[in-house]
Write an enzyme that holds these catalytic residues in place. Structure first.
Site, short mmCIF file in Angstrom:
data_model
loop_
_atom_site.label_atom_id
_atom_site.label_comp_id
_atom_site.label_asym_id
_atom_site.label_seq_id
_atom_site.Cartn_x
_atom_site.Cartn_y
_atom_site.Cartn_z
N ARG A 266 61.63 -9.64 -82.11
CA ARG A 266 62.23 -9.66 -83.44
C ARG A 266 62.21 -8.26 -84.02
O ARG A 266 61.27 -7.50 -83.77
CB ARG A 266 61.42 -10.53 -84.39
CG ARG A 266 61.53 -11.99 -84.19
CD ARG A 266 60.65 -12.71 -85.21
NE ARG A 266 61.34 -12.88 -86.48
CZ ARG A 266 62.17 -13.89 -86.72
NH1 ARG A 266 62.42 -14.79 -85.80
NH2 ARG A 266 62.76 -14.00 -87.89
N GLU B 98 71.47 -20.47 -88.09
CA GLU B 98 71.43 -21.71 -88.86
C GLU B 98 71.96 -21.36 -90.25
O GLU B 98 71.49 -20.40 -90.87
CB GLU B 98 69.98 -22.21 -88.96
CG GLU B 98 69.92 -23.55 -89.65
CD GLU B 98 68.51 -24.09 -89.81
OE1 GLU B 98 67.56 -23.50 -89.27
OE2 GLU B 98 68.39 -25.10 -90.51
N LYS C 175 64.24 -15.94 -93.73
CA LYS C 175 65.15 -16.59 -94.67
C LYS C 175 64.39 -17.46 -95.67
O LYS C 175 64.76 -17.53 -96.84
CB LYS C 175 66.17 -17.44 -93.91
CG LYS C 175 67.37 -16.62 -93.46
CD LYS C 175 68.40 -17.51 -92.80
CE LYS C 175 67.99 -17.82 -91.39
NZ LYS C 175 68.93 -18.68 -90.68
#
Ligand code: ATP
Ligand code: MG
Length: 568
Positions: A267, A43, A277
């Site tokens: 992750r 994104e 982020k």
């Protein structure tokens, strides 16, 4: 881990479960004649961090391994948080890491198709317009132990839903007044299946589609279909999306479109490091760091500016491995891979960070000479260079003690040491300032020890680096330390934020460092080992008047010790 050589690391790693799944799908012909297709789907709401490097290496690496292709797809469904700057930086970073995508795609390219599919679902009685507010929808959703309750708008007619949804698109309603929801099951044990929102009204300008749309698809409505449109065979993502997989499959089944297979992996988490982020944006906005590429940031831009290399990051990610449960990797392991890489590639140079004047009384005034020095003892092809030597030099303040503590083998009055590649010197006396601090050391040298050895076989216990004062360039040096003081930055007291675990000393700036003159021609991509000090690279803040160097890492490798301990 026994093999720490980044070059051979990948070759020796046994296959992981992702490779096994894809190999099996290839063997059984699950996707027919189709080539393996993957995608990396960021994104564009921030810069990539080292966690993304793991996803990139898997998406591109696995496709490569099976002769497939990888798209770079921007999941740009949230115009309020997304910007062109992020799109640009992401492309730059993927290429820097060493990968090239097959197609460059944007979820926003599919807005028209996604809208058509929404109409299709409405017509099939599988989606409805809801007038409840976001809060009310949340209240109706229920909990993990209690089923949700139906919205009073759930049983609107297809005609009314079509009419309202088209008018939502035309901009007739204000933000937040209505949503389009999938009609699935308000009692599902999976909360994602309790009539999830598909579209929201948002009169916001999108970085690519401008003001064309005032309704935007939710990530969960866009993601699976975007994969399907691109005929992604294996859609790899992190574990937190496992609970969303049934929803992605539901949309694909209702629409009867290409069934991409989602596979989740863990992750990457690294000690002393925040990889989110949302948090990294906060550090930038609140000026806790100097931008996204601050060398203390775990962003790829930050690592790059700090002097880390793509090769080392790739090798680290491969060695950290992939699994089906989340864990945490020691930051020392990343540093170890980087040191290993730099040790092989970095050119050696001499630089004195905290200078102390050393004057050789018996060296002729005005004389200079050049000593030949290997650029990289690990790599003969790196050649040699000439380093100037003269009567007045700089050494590190730490390399001299007027009153030496026990076991101090460096310079002190009456003690003889080697100046690297040059001569033996013996300290004789000191000059002090008014405060009683030593500001100059006077010594004598042995002209017969040129090159660093005495013909009489005399031994010295210490070898020190130095820089000729008359030839030195003065530079700024930036020393970095961890951004957080705790291995788990989220180890917090009640009511605290990660910021309370910030390391107040993560940056130290030295303004008067003295460097050997060859460093004047350093380029941004050059890597240096300042002997006995650490690995350094030029910072883009450098000007022709003032050079700035970043310390990538100090020389000491604590990971090797940790590993040894673990093995013992
Ligand atoms: P963040 O939580 O940092 O904002 P994100 O998951 O929202 O990350 P995206 O831009 O959506 O960021 O991520 C793109 C891809 O990178 C996704 O497939 C995601 O699963 C993967 N990814 C993100 N963070 C990590 C991580 N720490 N380790 C491995 N993969 C990651
Ligand atoms: Mg995300």
């Amino acid at each position: 881990m026994t093999n720490s050589n980044p070059e051979t690391q990948e070759a020796h790693t046994p296959s992981n479960f992702l490779q096994d799944i894809i190999a099996e799908d290839v063997r059984t012909g699950k996707f027919g004649e189709a080539v393996i297709q993957t995608r990396f789907p960021p994104e564009p709401n921030g810069y990539l961090h080292i966690g993304h490097a793991k996803a990139i290496c898997l998406d591109f690496g696995l496709a490569d391994e099976f002769g497939g292709k990888t798209n770079l797809r921007f999941d740009d469904t949230n115009p309020e948080k997304e910007e062109q700057e992020y799109v640009d930086s992401i492309q730059k970073n993927v290429r820097w890491l060493g990968f090239e995508w097959d197609r460059l795609c944007y979820a926003s390219d599919y807005f028209g198709q996604l809208f058509e599919w929404a109409l299709q679902l409405i017509k099939a009685g599988k989606a409805y317009v809801d007038d409840l507010s976001a809060d009310e929808i949340r209240q109706h959703r229920g909990t993990l132990t209690e089923p949700g309750t139906d919205s009073p708008y759930r049983n609107r007619s297809v005609e009314e839903n079509l009419d309202l949804f088209v008018r939502m698109k035309k901009g007739e309603f204000p933000d937040g007044s209505r949503v389009l929801r999938a009609k699935i099951d308000m009692a599902s044990p999976n909360l994602n299946m309790r009539d999830p929102v598909m579209y929201r009204i948002l009169h916001a300008t999108h970085h690519r589609t401008g003001d064309e749309w005032c309704i935007y698809p939710m990530y969960d409505y866009a993601h699976g279909q975007s994969d399907s449109i691109e005929r992604v065979t294996h859609s790899m993502c992190t574990l937190e999306f496992a609970d969303h997989q049934p929803l992605y499959r539901w949309y694909i089944e209702q629409l009867g479109i290409f069934p991409s297979q989602q596979i989740e992996f863990d992750r990457l988490n690294i000690t002393y490091t925040v990889l989110s982020k949302r948090k990294l944006i906060q550090f930038v906005q609140e000026k806790i760091v100097n931008g996204w590429d601050d060398p203390r940031m775990p962003t790829l831009s930050g690592f790059r500016r700090r002097g880390f290399t793509a090769e080392a990051i790739r090798a680290f990610v491969a060695a950290a491995g992939v699994s089906r449960s989340n864990g945490s990797t020691d930051i020392e392991m990343l540093e170890h891979f980087q040191r290993d890489d730099l040790n092989r590639r970095a050119r050696r140079a001499m630089a004195v960070l905290h200078p102390l004047k050393l004057v050789i009384d018996n060296y002729p005034e005005g004389q200079e000479e050049f000593v030949e020095v290997a650029n990289n003892p690990e790599d003969a092809s790196a050649g040699t260079r000439q380093v100037p030597f003269s009567r007045e030099l700089y050494i590190e303040q730490d390399d001299f003690r007027e009153v030496p503590p026990p076991k101090y083998y460096r310079l002190s009055p009456g003690k003889e040491v080697r100046l690297r590649n040059a001569y033996f010197v013996t300290a004789q006396s000191v000059v002090k300032d008014e405060g009683g601090n030593v500001v100059e050391v006077q010594c004598t040298y042995d002209p017969a020890s040129r090159g660093g050895n005495s013909p009489d076989g005399r031994k010295v216990k210490s070898t020190m680096h130095w820089v000729s004062a008359a030839h030195a360039i003065t530079a700024e040096i930036r020393l970095y330390d961890k951004l957080f003081t705790k291995a788990d930055p989220y180890d917090l007291e009640e009511g605290q934020d990660v910021l309370s675990n910030l390391n107040p000393n993560s940056l130290e700036v030295l303004t008067g460092a003295k460097l050997e003159p060859s460093l004047a021609s350093a380029k941004l991509e050059d890597r240096f080992q300042f002997e006995r000090v650490g690995y350094f690279c030029l910072d883009p803040d450098s000007t022709s008047e003032k050079l700035v160097f970043n310390r990538t890492l100090p020389l000491k490798d604590s990971w090797a010790k940790i590993e040894k301990k673990a093995g013992a």
